[in-house]
Design a protein around this motif. Structure first.
Motif: not given
Ligand SMILES: *Cc1c(COP(=O)(O)O)cnc(C)c1O
Length: 497
Positions: A74, A278-282, A285-288
């Motif tokens: 990050d 990128a993954h927001a569906g969990w 934390y918003p992951l990139v």
């Protein structure tokens, strides 16, 4: 506490033993290293790259230590990560890119290639709806492309190279293009033979069909530009060549950084965005993730940054001069040695040569005996087996550290060649080869594999063979799938737990 370099003591499985003092552990690590091939001194080729610059290892280690605990996951929490990566990728882009180029720092050539293939796959899916992607590869392309294809559900389409020059053939590439092709690869230079593919020709046929073209400059990308600065001619190969859309370059090879340092470049931001995940569906934390890794130490980035900036453009040019001067003594020396044939026209720092027998044809046994003889004399050359009509050979990577040792290398090579010719030919027992070749690699059980490895003198408890010729000769005789299965079992047997 007695040291145990063989690893059967403290490294054995079982509950983690009680903690030990730092000094004792560091002493054990140093003792373990004594059994390894030397990483400095210019006698171990292919695996290590020695700039021969005093203090460089210390700088890399200290720079690593400064950033070792920083998480590269990050860059908003650790802004130094973005700063260092922009510096490193920016320096690489300034040498190999064009305005608008974007890139990423990765863990190595394999990851850079993996990301370039993923990017091309996703770009073609988004732009052209390609759902059964193909990757066109000259037969000399690095296995990292096959690994990427395997991981990513892309079909590799292999095309032959010129049998004399070992350069990729733009016509063969053009003939292999289909509406499913998502990427074409060219090497600058190829790992196996160290020859340049005709990048401009390959990129042109790709561009004509609207297909992306990746230049694998993993090994040459941080040598060739500086070789050019010494005044020697270098074929254009970077992103300035029309049609080239991405490029990989390993800083842990001719950048002389520690292992775990590579860069992948793309022609523009639109292409690079397909690399990111990128993954927001969990609920976390918003992951990139720009790369294949999540959490990673920023230490490798910091050491690559420090090494790059410490050596600098003038330093890399001076190092390229030393390597080129060594190559200009080595290659004529090899060509002048009876029974040695240099394969293709080496682009500079990598050389592959075969050894011919009495009939003038490449002789696997002589190649392998010569490799063993060189190893006994303290040189680690890489044996490469025959493949698709291309002869077995020995491969070496010149670095500045070998610069003063070329004559010693040639003398030891001539002695090894003479010994190889005087030795018993490497004979694979036809009965053994026949029995082994008849095995179905997909149906082999562990016992059959163990039996084959035992035939080759490799078994549980058996010490590693000091001469590799008999093992490699048997391997050379087998079909690729069977080779792959046996090599997998063999390497698995080294990791005993
Ligand atoms: C070394 C190399 C790779 C793979 O890189 P790693 O750093 O070993 O993962 C890919 N292509 C070429 C031409 C190479 O020399």
């Amino acid at each position: 506490m007695p040291l145990d370099p063989a690893g059967s003591g403290s490294a054995s499985s079982g509950p983690l033993p009680p903690g030990r003092a730092a000094d004792a552990l560091l002493a054990e690590l140093r003792a373990l290293r004594e059994g390894d091939a030397p990483t400095r001194g210019g006698r171990t080729f292919a695996y290590v790259y020695d700039a021969g610059l005093p203090g460089l290892d210390g700088l890399a280690a200290e720079a690593y230590a400064v950033h070792a605990s920083v998480n590269g996951l990050d860059p908003t929490v650790f802004p130094s990560v973005a700063r260092l990566e922009n510096d490193v990728v920016g320096a690489v882009a300034a040498v190999l890119g064009t305005p608008g180029v974007q890139g990423t720092f990765t863990s190595g050539g394999t990851e850079s290639v993996l990301l370039a293939v993923k990017t091309a796959r996703d770009h073609a899916r988004a732009g052209r709806g390609v759902d059964r992607p193909e990757l066109v590869l000259p037969s000399t392309a690095h296995p990292a492309f096959h690994k990427a294809a395997h991981y990513l559900g892309v079909d590799p389409v292999v095309v032959p190279v010129d049998p004399v020059t070992f350069r990729a053939d733009p016509d063969a590439v053009a003939a292999a293009l289909t509406p499913r092709t998502v990427l074409v690869a060219a090497s600058a230079p190829s790992y196996a033979h160290g020859v340049m593919d005709p990048v401009a020709g390959i990129a042109a046929v790709a561009a004509e069909r609207g297909v992306l073209c990746h230049v694998d400059a993993c090994i040459g990308g941080w040598y060739l530009p500086f070789l050019r600065r010494t005044g020697r001619p270098v074929e254009p190969f970077d992103l300035s060549v029309p049609g080239v859309t991405s490029l990989s370059v390993d800083l842990h090879k001719y950048g002389y950084a520690d292992k775990g340092a590579s860069v992948v470049l793309y022609r523009d931001a639109e292409l690079r965005r397909h690399q990111y995940f990128a993954h927001a569906g969990w609920p976390g934390y918003p992951l990139v993730n720009p790369t294949a890794q999540g959490t990673r130490s920023a230490g490798l980035l910091a050491q690559a940054w420090a090494v790059l900036r410490h050596i600098g453009g003038d330093g890399y040019t001076a190092l390229a001069e030393r390597v080129a001067a060594a190559a200009e003594r080595l290659v004529p020396g090899l060509r002048g040695t009876e029974g040695v044939e240099v394969l293709g026209e080496p682009a500079g720092s990598l050389v592959a040569f075969t050894v011919t027998g009495a009939d003038g044809a490449p002789d696997l046994g002589l190649v392998l005996h010569t490799a063993d003889g060189m190893r006994e004399r303290g040189w680690y050359l890489q044996p490469q087996l025959s493949c698709a009509g291309m002869p077995p050979n020995l491969h070496l990577t010149l670095t500045p550290a070998t610069g003063d040792r070329v004559e010693a290398l040639l003398a030891d090579l001539r002695a090894s060649l003479a010994a190889a010719r005087a030795a018993e030919p490497v004979a694979v027992d036809p009965a053994v080869a026949g029995a082994v070749a008849g095995l179905d690699p997909d149906r082999l059980g562990p016992e059959e594999v163990a039996a084959v490895l035992a035939l080759a003198g490799i078994g549980p408890g058996a010490p590693p063979p000091t001469r590799t010729a008999p093992v490699l000769a048997l391997l050379d005789a087998l079909p690729d799938r069977l080779k792959e299965r046996l090599m997998t079992e063999f390497v698995g047997s080294l990791f005993r737990v």
